[in-house]
Design a protein around this motif. Structure first.
Motif, PDB file in Angstrom:
ATOM      1  N   PHE A 181      29.868  39.855  35.172  1.00  0.00           N
ATOM      2  CA  PHE A 181      31.194  40.348  35.517  1.00  0.00           C
ATOM      3  C   PHE A 181      31.413  41.756  34.970  1.00  0.00           C
ATOM      4  O   PHE A 181      30.940  42.095  33.896  1.00  0.00           O
ATOM      5  CB  PHE A 181      32.291  39.449  34.937  1.00  0.00           C
ATOM      6  N   THR A 182      32.164  42.563  35.727  1.00  0.00           N
ATOM      7  CA  THR A 182      32.630  43.861  35.248  1.00  0.00           C
ATOM      8  C   THR A 182      34.158  43.834  35.279  1.00  0.00           C
ATOM      9  O   THR A 182      34.758  42.844  35.697  1.00  0.00           O
ATOM     10  CB  THR A 182      32.134  45.011  36.152  1.00  0.00           C
ATOM     11  N   ASP A 183      34.768  44.938  34.876  1.00  0.00           N
ATOM     12  CA  ASP A 183      36.232  45.024  34.934  1.00  0.00           C
ATOM     13  C   ASP A 183      36.752  44.882  36.358  1.00  0.00           C
ATOM     14  O   ASP A 183      37.908  44.546  36.569  1.00  0.00           O
ATOM     15  CB  ASP A 183      36.715  46.367  34.382  1.00  0.00           C
ATOM     16  N   ASN A 184      35.910  45.177  37.327  1.00  0.00           N
ATOM     17  CA  ASN A 184      36.338  45.146  38.724  1.00  0.00           C
ATOM     18  C   ASN A 184      35.780  43.969  39.510  1.00  0.00           C
ATOM     19  O   ASN A 184      35.837  43.967  40.734  1.00  0.00           O
ATOM     20  CB  ASN A 184      35.964  46.458  39.410  1.00  0.00           C
ATOM     21  N   THR A 185      35.248  42.987  38.820  1.00  0.00           N
ATOM     22  CA  THR A 185      34.784  41.792  39.516  1.00  0.00           C
ATOM     23  C   THR A 185      35.994  40.947  39.882  1.00  0.00           C
ATOM     24  O   THR A 185      36.758  40.530  39.015  1.00  0.00           O
ATOM     25  CB  THR A 185      33.823  40.967  38.641  1.00  0.00           C
ATOM     26  N   VAL A 186      36.159  40.728  41.162  1.00  0.00           N
ATOM     27  CA  VAL A 186      37.237  39.869  41.638  1.00  0.00           C
ATOM     28  C   VAL A 186      36.705  38.442  41.623  1.00  0.00           C
ATOM     29  O   VAL A 186      35.674  38.149  42.216  1.00  0.00           O
ATOM     30  CB  VAL A 186      37.671  40.256  43.068  1.00  0.00           C
ATOM     31  N   LEU A 187      37.407  37.583  40.912  1.00  0.00           N
ATOM     32  CA  LEU A 187      37.001  36.185  40.821  1.00  0.00           C
ATOM     33  C   LEU A 187      37.951  35.322  41.635  1.00  0.00           C
ATOM     34  O   LEU A 187      39.108  35.680  41.840  1.00  0.00           O
ATOM     35  CB  LEU A 187      37.030  35.720  39.364  1.00  0.00           C
ATOM     36  N   ILE A 188      37.450  34.193  42.056  1.00  0.00           N
ATOM     37  CA  ILE A 188      38.279  33.205  42.737  1.00  0.00           C
ATOM     38  C   ILE A 188      38.326  31.973  41.839  1.00  0.00           C
ATOM     39  O   ILE A 188      37.296  31.351  41.577  1.00  0.00           O
ATOM     40  CB  ILE A 188      37.704  32.831  44.124  1.00  0.00           C
ATOM     41  N   LEU A 189      39.518  31.676  41.334  1.00  0.00           N
ATOM     42  CA  LEU A 189      39.721  30.449  40.570  1.00  0.00           C
ATOM     43  C   LEU A 189      40.112  29.363  41.559  1.00  0.00           C
ATOM     44  O   LEU A 189      41.014  29.561  42.368  1.00  0.00           O
ATOM     45  CB  LEU A 189      40.839  30.625  39.540  1.00  0.00           C
ATOM     46  N   SER A 190      39.436  28.229  41.483  1.00  0.00           N
ATOM     47  CA  SER A 190      39.702  27.160  42.436  1.00  0.00           C
ATOM     48  C   SER A 190      39.821  25.825  41.712  1.00  0.00           C
ATOM     49  O   SER A 190      39.009  25.508  40.842  1.00  0.00           O
ATOM     50  CB  SER A 190      38.568  27.082  43.458  1.00  0.00           C
ATOM     51  N   ASP A 191      40.836  25.058  42.105  1.00  0.00           N
ATOM     52  CA  ASP A 191      40.958  23.695  41.579  1.00  0.00           C
ATOM     53  C   ASP A 191      40.597  22.675  42.657  1.00  0.00           C
ATOM     54  O   ASP A 191      40.844  21.489  42.513  1.00  0.00           O
ATOM     55  CB  ASP A 191      42.363  23.437  41.027  1.00  0.00           C
ATOM     56  N   GLY A 192      40.011  23.147  43.742  1.00  0.00           N
ATOM     57  CA  GLY A 192      39.656  22.281  44.857  1.00  0.00           C
ATOM     58  C   GLY A 192      40.690  22.310  45.969  1.00  0.00           C
ATOM     59  O   GLY A 192      40.387  21.999  47.109  1.00  0.00           O
ATOM     60  N   LYS A 193      41.919  22.690  45.641  1.00  0.00           N
ATOM     61  CA  LYS A 193      42.999  22.764  46.632  1.00  0.00           C
ATOM     62  C   LYS A 193      43.512  24.194  46.772  1.00  0.00           C
ATOM     63  O   LYS A 193      43.689  24.692  47.865  1.00  0.00           O
ATOM     64  CB  LYS A 193      44.165  21.860  46.217  1.00  0.00           C
ATOM     65  N   ILE A 194      43.763  24.820  45.643  1.00  0.00           N
ATOM     66  CA  ILE A 194      44.357  26.159  45.619  1.00  0.00           C
ATOM     67  C   ILE A 194      43.327  27.149  45.083  1.00  0.00           C
ATOM     68  O   ILE A 194      42.624  26.855  44.113  1.00  0.00           O
ATOM     69  CB  ILE A 194      45.612  26.182  44.718  1.00  0.00           C
ATOM     70  N   GLU A 195      43.248  28.310  45.731  1.00  0.00           N
ATOM     71  CA  GLU A 195      42.386  29.380  45.243  1.00  0.00           C
ATOM     72  C   GLU A 195      43.253  30.555  44.818  1.00  0.00           C
ATOM     73  O   GLU A 195      44.195  30.918  45.512  1.00  0.00           O
ATOM     74  CB  GLU A 195      41.403  29.823  46.324  1.00  0.00           C
ATOM     75  N   LYS A 196      42.922  31.128  43.670  1.00  0.00           N
ATOM     76  CA  LYS A 196      43.649  32.273  43.141  1.00  0.00           C
ATOM     77  C   LYS A 196      42.675  33.433  42.979  1.00  0.00           C
ATOM     78  O   LYS A 196      41.593  33.265  42.434  1.00  0.00           O
ATOM     79  CB  LYS A 196      44.282  31.934  41.795  1.00  0.00           C
ATOM     80  N   CYS A 197      43.085  34.592  43.460  1.00  0.00           N
ATOM     81  CA  CYS A 197      42.283  35.812  43.369  1.00  0.00           C
ATOM     82  C   CYS A 197      42.665  36.506  42.055  1.00  0.00           C
ATOM     83  O   CYS A 197      43.826  36.885  41.871  1.00  0.00           O
ATOM     84  CB  CYS A 197      42.606  36.682  44.579  1.00  0.00           C
ATOM     85  N   VAL A 198      41.700  36.664  41.132  1.00  0.00           N
ATOM     86  CA  VAL A 198      42.019  37.166  39.793  1.00  0.00           C
ATOM     87  C   VAL A 198      40.989  38.180  39.295  1.00  0.00           C
ATOM     88  O   VAL A 198      39.862  38.228  39.780  1.00  0.00           O
ATOM     89  CB  VAL A 198      42.106  36.012  38.760  1.00  0.00           C
ATOM     90  N   PHE A 199      41.430  38.957  38.309  1.00  0.00           N
ATOM     91  CA  PHE A 199      40.548  39.794  37.493  1.00  0.00           C
ATOM     92  C   PHE A 199      40.600  39.233  36.078  1.00  0.00           C
ATOM     93  O   PHE A 199      41.594  38.622  35.684  1.00  0.00           O
ATOM     94  CB  PHE A 199      41.047  41.243  37.431  1.00  0.00           C
ATOM     95  N   ILE A 200      39.555  39.470  35.302  1.00  0.00           N
ATOM     96  CA  ILE A 200      39.602  39.112  33.886  1.00  0.00           C
ATOM     97  C   ILE A 200      40.404  40.194  33.184  1.00  0.00           C
ATOM     98  O   ILE A 200      40.103  41.382  33.302  1.00  0.00           O
ATOM     99  CB  ILE A 200      38.192  39.008  33.281  1.00  0.00           C
ATOM    100  N   LYS A 201      41.430  39.773  32.470  1.00  0.00           N
ATOM    101  CA  LYS A 201      42.276  40.714  31.736  1.00  0.00           C
ATOM    102  C   LYS A 201      41.795  40.853  30.296  1.00  0.00           C
ATOM    103  O   LYS A 201      41.738  41.940  29.751  1.00  0.00           O
ATOM    104  CB  LYS A 201      43.724  40.223  31.781  1.00  0.00           C
ATOM    105  N   ASP A 202      41.437  39.723  29.677  1.00  0.00           N
ATOM    106  CA  ASP A 202      41.010  39.749  28.278  1.00  0.00           C
ATOM    107  C   ASP A 202      40.166  38.519  27.981  1.00  0.00           C
ATOM    108  O   ASP A 202      40.424  37.440  28.517  1.00  0.00           O
ATOM    109  CB  ASP A 202      42.231  39.771  27.355  1.00  0.00           C
ATOM    110  N   VAL A 203      39.173  38.699  27.124  1.00  0.00           N
ATOM    111  CA  VAL A 203      38.337  37.588  26.667  1.00  0.00           C
ATOM    112  C   VAL A 203      38.322  37.629  25.146  1.00  0.00           C
ATOM    113  O   VAL A 203      37.959  38.645  24.555  1.00  0.00           O
ATOM    114  CB  VAL A 203      36.892  37.699  27.209  1.00  0.00           C
ATOM    115  N   SER A 204      38.742  36.526  24.519  1.00  0.00           N
ATOM    116  CA  SER A 204      38.697  36.417  23.056  1.00  0.00           C
ATOM    117  C   SER A 204      37.425  35.675  22.686  1.00  0.00           C
ATOM    118  O   SER A 204      37.211  34.545  23.131  1.00  0.00           O
ATOM    119  CB  SER A 204      39.908  35.648  22.532  1.00  0.00           C
TER     120      SER A 204
END
Length: 182
Positions: free
Chosen positions: A57-80
């Motif tokens: 992943f880079t700062d500009n990698t667009v990820l798709i979060l999926s729970d099997g029903k809903i997909e969300k288009c996201v970027f990683i904002k912060d990782v601890s």
């Protein structure tokens, strides 16, 4: 959609450090999704799945979060992270609307050997990022600039950079110099 960009998630209703430790003990990572017009969404993701993909992943990698029903288009904002234990403690995601253009700074990757440098010139790189505008799923992680044809005395400006289809330059001054060979 590239499967390396898809992360499965489960919603969670339990909060606090005690519950977060339990989630990590179950080989999962607590996470939060911010942004768009929705409320904050508390989720958990499989640690093994995230860790296997995270290095790519880079700062500009667009990820798709999926729970099997809903997909969300996201970027990683912060990782601890806890670097000594090699654990990811928490991830913050920022949701964007995949139907609306966004502006992002993306990396410029320089490739090839400049003719001007081979002739004894000096390459001066003035900018390593470029601001572009596109739909999130069309956003490149970087753009390449081929240095091979750049001669002594030449310069490369933002308008000289070839962008992928559906991606537009968003810099105020397209004549700004990115690099030059003296």
């Amino acid at each position: 959609m590239d499967s390396s960009r898809i992360l499965r998630y489960e919603g969670r209703l339990d909060f606090g450090s005690l519950r977060a430790r339990r989630i990590r003990a179950e080989s999962e990572i607590p996470a939060v999704v911010y942004g768009k017009e929705s409320d904050v969404l508390h989720i958990k993701i499989k640690s093994s799945e995230f860790n296997n993909k995270f290095a790519k992943f880079t700062d500009n990698t667009v990820l798709i979060l999926s729970d099997g029903k809903i997909e969300k288009c996201v970027f990683i904002k912060d990782v601890s992270e806890n670097l000594t234990k090699r654990l990811i403690y928490h991830v913050d995601f920022y949701e964007v609307d995949k139907t609306k253009d966004i502006e992002r700074d993306i990396a410029i990757k320089f490739v090839g050997a400049s003719v001007g440098v081979k002739e004894g010139g000096t390459l001066s790189v003035l900018r390593t990022k470029i601001k572009v505008k596109s739909l999130p799923l069309n956003l490149p992680e970087f753009v390449e600039v081929d240095l091979t044809p750049v001669k002594k005395g030449d310069q490369v400006t933002f308008k000289d950079i070839v962008l992928p289809d559906n991606v537009k330059l968003s810099e105020e001054n397209e004549n700004s110099v990115v690099l030059l060979v003296k």
